[in-house]
Scaffold this active site. Structure first.
Site, PDB file in Angstrom:
ATOM      1  N   LYS A   1      13.851  18.962  24.457  1.00  0.00           N
ATOM      2  CA  LYS A   1      14.803  17.881  24.148  1.00  0.00           C
ATOM      3  C   LYS A   1      16.138  18.350  23.539  1.00  0.00           C
ATOM      4  CE  LYS A   1      11.380  14.169  23.602  1.00  0.00           C
ATOM      5  NZ  LYS A   1      11.656  13.180  24.627  1.00  0.00           N
TER       6      LYS A   1
ATOM      7  N   ASP B   1       3.442  20.749  18.826  1.00  0.00           N
ATOM      8  CA  ASP B   1       4.412  20.232  19.788  1.00  0.00           C
ATOM      9  C   ASP B   1       5.567  19.627  18.981  1.00  0.00           C
ATOM     10  OD1 ASP B   1       5.932  18.762  21.509  1.00  0.00           O
ATOM     11  OD2 ASP B   1       4.253  17.921  22.637  1.00  0.00           O
TER      12      ASP B   1
ATOM     13  N   PHE C   1       1.452  12.156  22.612  1.00  0.00           N
ATOM     14  CA  PHE C   1       2.254  12.235  23.833  1.00  0.00           C
ATOM     15  C   PHE C   1       2.749  13.666  23.984  1.00  0.00           C
ATOM     16  CE2 PHE C   1       5.809  11.965  26.700  1.00  0.00           C
ATOM     17  CZ  PHE C   1       5.290  11.129  27.687  1.00  0.00           C
TER      18      PHE C   1
HETATM   19  C1  PLP Z   1       6.162  15.305  21.614  1.00  0.00           C
HETATM   20  C2  PLP Z   1       6.562  15.413  23.055  1.00  0.00           C
HETATM   21  N1  PLP Z   1       6.045  16.376  23.816  1.00  0.00           N
HETATM   22  C3  PLP Z   1       6.381  16.523  25.110  1.00  0.00           C
HETATM   23  C4  PLP Z   1       7.268  15.656  25.710  1.00  0.00           C
HETATM   24  C5  PLP Z   1       7.609  15.826  27.162  1.00  0.00           C
HETATM   25  O1  PLP Z   1       8.927  16.282  27.310  1.00  0.00           O
HETATM   26  P1  PLP Z   1       9.681  16.095  28.703  1.00  0.00           P
HETATM   27  O2  PLP Z   1       9.935  14.633  28.870  1.00  0.00           O
HETATM   28  O3  PLP Z   1      10.940  16.913  28.564  1.00  0.00           O
HETATM   29  O4  PLP Z   1       8.790  16.623  29.755  1.00  0.00           O
HETATM   30  C6  PLP Z   1       7.830  14.629  24.960  1.00  0.00           C
HETATM   31  C7  PLP Z   1       8.753  13.667  25.583  1.00  0.00           C
HETATM   32  O5  PLP Z   1       9.014  12.596  25.101  1.00  0.00           O
HETATM   33  C8  PLP Z   1       7.465  14.495  23.598  1.00  0.00           C
HETATM   34  O6  PLP Z   1       7.970  13.525  22.833  1.00  0.00           O
END
Ligand code: PLP
Length: 462
Positions: free
Chosen positions: A266, A237, A152
């Site tokens: 986050k 990520d 994700f």
């Molecule tokens: C690992 C990871 N990358 C990217 C994102 C996307 O972040 P955002 O919701 O701030 O766009 C999330 C969101 O849950 C995430 O858990």
């Protein structure tokens, strides 16, 4: 003159209508979900690791806004930082100038990743992923992006192109070309994907967030070595895992990996001011911003705004001052040890896993035939529904807010604030033991809960 806004009063005035307002003007399906599983508690206050409902009931929040409240809700130091920005009449977002707050935050974040030299700020996790995709394509002159199954990375088009769950992509295609999916934790598959030498980067969550899946100890280091061998970059990520959640500032530190690009978002927000950041090697950055006329070739109007930068700086202060990384490690180890005892005790707990305060407890197949019948029926109706047999009583009977991990999974995921204390841990331990004990009794409450869920799902399909 307008009267001073009073948002508490405005919140309270609309409170009785909140679900109707949302059903009418916002996401009515979300309201349906909340009502079906009985999570329509009308929360009115949040502080630290806790939420309060309208009747004064105190809940332990193990979702933490999907990980944004690492330092706890409404932390006074974050609030003070944001008040001080508003009180200071700073020259915010001049655009034709640069902000000292952004410079300082970049310096402090990069000090945590001494192998990286440059930072690029964005407004969210997905926006950081988008930026990273552009940076690695520009840096390598290649287009391929390799990502993992069940990954994700966010829901904007670039990020969505790297999401390994069909549900999120169905109906929105075509996504970006040249994105290739491989199994997680599989260096041979990565090598095959990289071997054509047309891959710009391997984009990977150090611990997969949707299903809480840590890799084998050598995977991330091996993956980076393979990327180097085939001229690709590695993007970690850390949007969910970063900022101390796993018991180290970056999860990659557990595995001795030093990726070329690292993403945060986050928790960096302190829970208040949306923000994301791409940390990277200077040579990766330099290819995008390689001429003066390209100084604005990638960016975003609100990125580096003073509120976000102040929230980021204040969040780092709190994490350091309150030793939240150490706390995440200690409380995470305690809870994981407890979940392992639950796995031994209940045949229908298949797995307990995670690192720091990113944990999952996964349900399996019960030995009891009656229970198997009910669980099987729920799974046939909607894959992953059995998890709600645990989350619902945890919420109703124990005032613990927790979610099922990912779509169609049977894992219960814990992503709490990093401020959990011993009382909170005891609360979790008691809640999970009692709920799992009750879930194993095939009589009465479990059946009626199962029936409520089935009726809810059937109604939502009409
Ligand atoms: C690992 C990871 N990358 C990217 C994102 C996307 O972040 P955002 O919701 O701030 O766009 C999330 C969101 O849950 C995430 O858990």
């Amino acid at each position: 003159m307008l009267p001073a806004p009073n948002l508490r009063a405005a919140f309270d005035a609309e409170d009785a209508d909140r679900y109707d307002l949302h059903s009418r003007h916002l996401n009515h399906q979300m309201v349906r979900v909340l009502k079906t599983i009985g999570f329509d508690a009308r929360f009115v206050r949040g502080k630290g690791a806790h939420l309060w409902d309208a009747g004064g009931g105190r809940y332990l929040d193990l979702v933490s806004g999907w990980g944004v409240f690492a330092v706890g809700r409404n932390h006074p130091h974050i609030a003070a930082a944001l008040h001080s920005v508003l009180d200071a009449d700073l020259p915010n977002l001049v655009q034709m100038d640069v902000s000292p707050l952004a410079g300082r935050l970049a310096e402090r974040l990069l000090a945590r990743a001494p192998w990286l030299q440059k930072a690029f700020f964005a407004n969210s996790g997905a926006e950081a992923v988008e930026g990273a995709i552009k940076f690695v394509r520009a840096a390598t002159g290649r287009t391929g992006i390799v990502h993992c199954e069940h990954s994700f990375h966010g829901l904007t088009y670039g990020a969505l192109s790297a999401v390994g769950e069909k549900l999120y992509r169905d109906g929105f295609g075509p996504v970006l070309p040249d994105f290739r999916e491989i199994p997680f934790d599989d260096p041979a598959a990565l090598e095959r994907a990289l071997s054509k030498r047309d891959v710009a980067a391997f984009l990977v969550e150090p611990i997969q967030g949707k299903v809480v899946r840590p890799p084998s100890p050598d995977y991330l280091r091996e993956a980076h070595a393979l990327c180097r061998k085939y001229g690709a970059l590695m993007i970690a990520d850390e949007i969910q895992t970063g900022m101390g959640r796993t018991g180290r500032f970056f999860a990659v530190e557990h595995y001795g990996a030093e990726p070329d690009v690292v993403l945060l978002a986050k928790a960096l927000s302190g829970g208040h001011a949306p923000v994301g950041v791409v940390l990277m090697r200077a040579d990766v950055f330099a290819k995008t911003f390689d001429r003066m006329d390209k100084a604005v070739v990638h960016g975003s109007t609100f990125a580096k705004n003073d509120m976000a930068m102040a929230a980021g700086l204040a969040t780092l202060d709190v994490i350091e001052n309150e030793k939240l990384i150490e706390n995440a490690a200690a409380k995470g180890a305690r809870l994981l040890a407890h979940f392992k005892t639950l796995q031994k005790r209940f045949d229908y707990v298949a797995d307990a896993r995670g690192l720091g305060l990113m944990l999952a407890l996964e349900l399996g197949d019960p030995k009891s035939l009656t229970l198997r019948g009910l669980w099987g029926m729920l799974e046939t109706m909607n894959k992953g529904l059995t998890g709600q047999l645990v989350t619902i009583p945890l919420f109703k009977d124990h005032k613990i807010l927790v979610q099922v991990a990912g779509n169609g999974s049977r894992a219960i995921k814990l992503l709490p604030t990093l401020t959990l204390d011993d009382d909170d841990c005891a609360w979790i331990e008691r809640g999970f033991s009692e709920t799992l004990e009750a879930a194993g009794q095939s009589a009465g409450p479990v059946w009626s809960l199962g029936k409520t869920l089935l009726d809810g799902v059937r109604a939502s399909r009409r």
